[in-house]
Design a protein around this motif. Structure first.
Motif, PDB file in Angstrom:
ATOM      1  N   ASP A 240       0.839  -1.162   0.153  1.00 38.37           N
ATOM      2  CA  ASP A 240       0.035   0.088   0.027  1.00 38.37           C
ATOM      3  C   ASP A 240       0.834   1.625  -0.176  1.00 38.37           C
ATOM      4  O   ASP A 240       0.321   2.275  -0.435  1.00 38.37           O
ATOM      5  CB  ASP A 240      -1.132   0.046   1.343  1.00 38.37           C
ATOM      6  N   SER A 241       2.151   1.223   0.408  1.00 38.80           N
ATOM      7  CA  SER A 241       2.806   2.236   0.365  1.00 38.80           C
ATOM      8  C   SER A 241       3.716   2.300  -1.136  1.00 38.80           C
ATOM      9  O   SER A 241       4.870   1.848  -1.216  1.00 38.80           O
ATOM     10  CB  SER A 241       4.112   2.230   1.487  1.00 38.80           C
ATOM     11  N   ASN A 376      17.812   2.391  -2.909  1.00 38.20           N
ATOM     12  CA  ASN A 376      17.900   2.250  -1.334  1.00 38.20           C
ATOM     13  C   ASN A 376      17.317   3.372  -0.379  1.00 38.20           C
ATOM     14  O   ASN A 376      16.459   3.014   0.548  1.00 38.20           O
ATOM     15  CB  ASN A 376      18.995   1.937  -0.864  1.00 38.20           C
ATOM     16  N   VAL A 377      17.897   4.569  -0.743  1.00 45.56           N
ATOM     17  CA  VAL A 377      17.410   5.708  -0.113  1.00 45.56           C
ATOM     18  C   VAL A 377      15.759   6.101  -0.377  1.00 45.56           C
ATOM     19  O   VAL A 377      15.090   6.212   0.915  1.00 45.56           O
ATOM     20  CB  VAL A 377      18.055   6.979  -0.505  1.00 45.56           C
ATOM     21  N   GLU A 378      15.241   5.806  -1.424  1.00 37.72           N
ATOM     22  CA  GLU A 378      13.823   6.171  -1.792  1.00 37.72           C
ATOM     23  C   GLU A 378      12.937   5.160  -0.648  1.00 37.72           C
ATOM     24  O   GLU A 378      12.148   5.595   0.063  1.00 37.72           O
ATOM     25  CB  GLU A 378      13.847   5.736  -3.076  1.00 37.72           C
ATOM     26  N   TYR A 379      13.295   4.035  -0.515  1.00 36.56           N
ATOM     27  CA  TYR A 379      12.358   3.208   0.156  1.00 36.56           C
ATOM     28  C   TYR A 379      12.656   3.495   1.480  1.00 36.56           C
ATOM     29  O   TYR A 379      11.805   3.347   2.583  1.00 36.56           O
ATOM     30  CB  TYR A 379      12.337   1.615  -0.297  1.00 36.56           C
ATOM     31  N   ALA A 383       9.357   4.728   3.505  1.00 37.70           N
ATOM     32  CA  ALA A 383       8.433   3.776   4.424  1.00 37.70           C
ATOM     33  C   ALA A 383       7.913   4.402   5.679  1.00 37.70           C
ATOM     34  O   ALA A 383       8.759   5.255   6.290  1.00 37.70           O
ATOM     35  CB  ALA A 383       9.653   2.634   4.889  1.00 37.70           C
ATOM     36  N   PRO A 384       6.687   3.833   6.251  1.00 42.18           N
ATOM     37  CA  PRO A 384       6.247   4.471   7.456  1.00 42.18           C
ATOM     38  C   PRO A 384       7.154   4.518   8.583  1.00 42.18           C
ATOM     39  O   PRO A 384       7.882   3.259   8.693  1.00 42.18           O
ATOM     40  CB  PRO A 384       4.953   3.661   7.542  1.00 42.18           C
ATOM     41  N   GLU A 385       7.302   5.309   9.263  1.00 44.64           N
ATOM     42  CA  GLU A 385       7.875   5.220  10.701  1.00 44.64           C
ATOM     43  C   GLU A 385       7.369   3.884  11.582  1.00 44.64           C
ATOM     44  O   GLU A 385       6.324   3.894  11.531  1.00 44.64           O
ATOM     45  CB  GLU A 385       7.547   6.811  11.533  1.00 44.64           C
ATOM     46  N   GLY A 386       8.174   3.677  12.493  1.00 45.48           N
ATOM     47  CA  GLY A 386       7.968   2.310  13.269  1.00 45.48           C
ATOM     48  C   GLY A 386       7.972   0.986  12.313  1.00 45.48           C
ATOM     49  O   GLY A 386       7.760  -0.010  13.016  1.00 45.48           O
TER      50      GLY A 386
END
Length: 447
Positions: A240-241, A376-379, A383-386
């Motif tokens: 979903d991300s 690598n930096v992009e995801y 990506a959501p925190e936690g």
């Protein structure tokens, strides 16, 4: 002021990426990752070199059987990333990642102790099983090394941190490949490799105690211990991300192509270039140094900006480099017809047609660094925190599935269809034009 407090201070990394080495938030992780990658490659390539250049003759293995054994060992190492990564990511997001790092590195010491015994007794079945177990250990470490970066680093430090770790990882791969393959073929090489892998594991474990605490950033996720189900679950939960998932899928292509290139280096050297294991290490040096340079150049180009703008050029460059390599190997070998003795480094480098082979590898690898690092930096950033560890795990699942698929396709092309190794290089590389077009469209849409 502590490093944790300094995380809120203005960053110098966007202008000088090497400033990160002055921080405890980065240096211990860098050392642990470097030594882990180095040790993995020492173990793996000592096995491949021993099999290709020593045991193949003593066991009367054909070229095809050597290729099959090498592809099988590659698949056994990669498969645990698909099976274990999802569960590892869930565990990593639910506990202090620094504490988990120390536990995973201690497991490496145990496995390398078993590996030492297996090398000394030349127990091939045990070494193959250890390929799988070392892959599992690396799968549990992966969500830590990349999942903790967004926690330790500020946003404008992420390109520099990733560029340094990506470049250092490939240099560690290179040095481990050289160290393992070269050392194991010496008179006392088996004993030396057996001792070395244990010592390196111990040093990495000690370095892990310097890493700052990295407590969970969100609610503790439920751990699914049924690993095949966890693998499917984590892909569903991460899809979903969309920006992060796109980057992870694009990285999967890189590992499909990269695994194809790296798994064939020793066989290309021996059977296509009629060269010794030392020349195979020269080829690996060309590839690994090229990736490291490309990763560092990316950080210089973007200057702290999170962007995909170098990735399409990197994918297209990989395709061009693979084609150049195909033609360079095809033009190689004048006057070597019927020769059985393998060339050493000086003789190989003394041939004019050797340099286009090396040049093509360096060019392809530099482009690979420009492609993989921004993704690598992009995801990691998006990506959501936690849940950073779970997204790293999801990326590892995708990467490993692509690499296992790569091993199967390579074995089929060479074994069943008789495609020459350099032809497999070219076919894998050509898919880079497709990857470049897809990533270019995505980068343009994001502005």
């Amino acid at each position: 002021m502590t490093d944790q407090a300094a995380a809120g201070a203005p960053s110098r990394a966007a202008g000088n990426q090497f400033a990160l080495f002055g921080s405890r938030r980065f240096t211990p992780l860098f050392i642990v990752q470097f030594l882990g990658a180095f040790n993995d490659q020492t173990f793996k390539n000592a096995f491949v070199a021993l099999l290709t250049y020593r045991l193949a003759d003593s066991m009367a293995l054909t070229e095809g059987q050597v290729d099959l054994f090498v592809q099988m060992s590659a698949g056994l190492y990669i498969l645990p990333f698909a099976l274990c990564a999802a569960t590892a990511g869930q565990i990593a997001d639910g506990m202090d990642k620094a504490r988990m790092m120390r536990r995973v590195k201690f497991a490496e010491i145990v496995l390398m102790g078993i590996a030492a015994a297996a090398y000394l007794t030349q127990a091939l079945p045990v070494l193959l099983i250890l390929m799988f177990l070392m892959g599992a250990q690396s799968a549990f470490f992966a969500p830590i090394k990349y999942g903790v970066l967004p926690q330790y680093m500020k946003r404008d430090e992420m390109p520099a941190a990733n560029g340094l770790i990506q470049g250092a990882t490939f240099l560690a791969i290179l040095l481990g490949q050289i160290f393992g393959a070269k050392l194991v073929l010496t008179d006392s090489g088996v004993l030396a490799v057996s001792v070395a892998v244990v010592v390196i594991a111990v040093i990495g474990w000690i370095a892990s105690f310097w890493a700052p605490s990295a407590p969970p950033m969100g609610p503790k996720p439920k751990v699914n211990w049924i690993m095949p189900l966890a693998m499917v679950q984590i892909i569903r939960e991460c899809r979903d991300s969309k920006p992060a998932m796109f980057a992870m899928l694009a990285l999967g292509w890189f590992w499909f192509a990269g695994a194809t290139f790296l798994s064939l280096i020793f066989q290309v050297a021996k059977f296509s270039l009629l060269a010794s294991e030392d020349v195979a290490l020269i080829l690996l040096t060309s590839f690994s140094v090229g990736v490291a340079l490309g990763a560092v150049f990316y950080s210089v180009i973007v200057k702290g900006e999170v962007t995909l703008k170098t990735a399409p050029w990197g994918a297209a460059g990989m395709a061009v480099g693979a084609l150049l390599f195909y033609f360079a190997v095809g033009a190689y070998g004048a006057g070597l017809e019927g020769r059985t003795e393998l060339m050493g480094v000086s003789e190989f480098l003394g041939r004019a047609e050797s340099w286009p082979v090396l040049g093509a590898l360096v060019f392809m690898a530099m482009c690979a660094g420009l492609y993989v690092t921004p993704l690598n930096v992009e995801y990691q950033v998006k990506a959501p925190e936690g849940r950073k560890g779970q997204f790293v795990a999801c990326s590892n699942v995708i990467d490993s599935l692509c690499m296992v698929f790569s091993a199967a396709v390579t074995a089929a092309l060479i074994g069943a269809l008789g495609v020459p190794r350099e032809g497999v290089f070219a076919l894998a590389g050509l898919t880079g034009f497709i990857a470049a077009w897809i990533v270019w469209r995505k980068a343009r849409a994001e502005g």
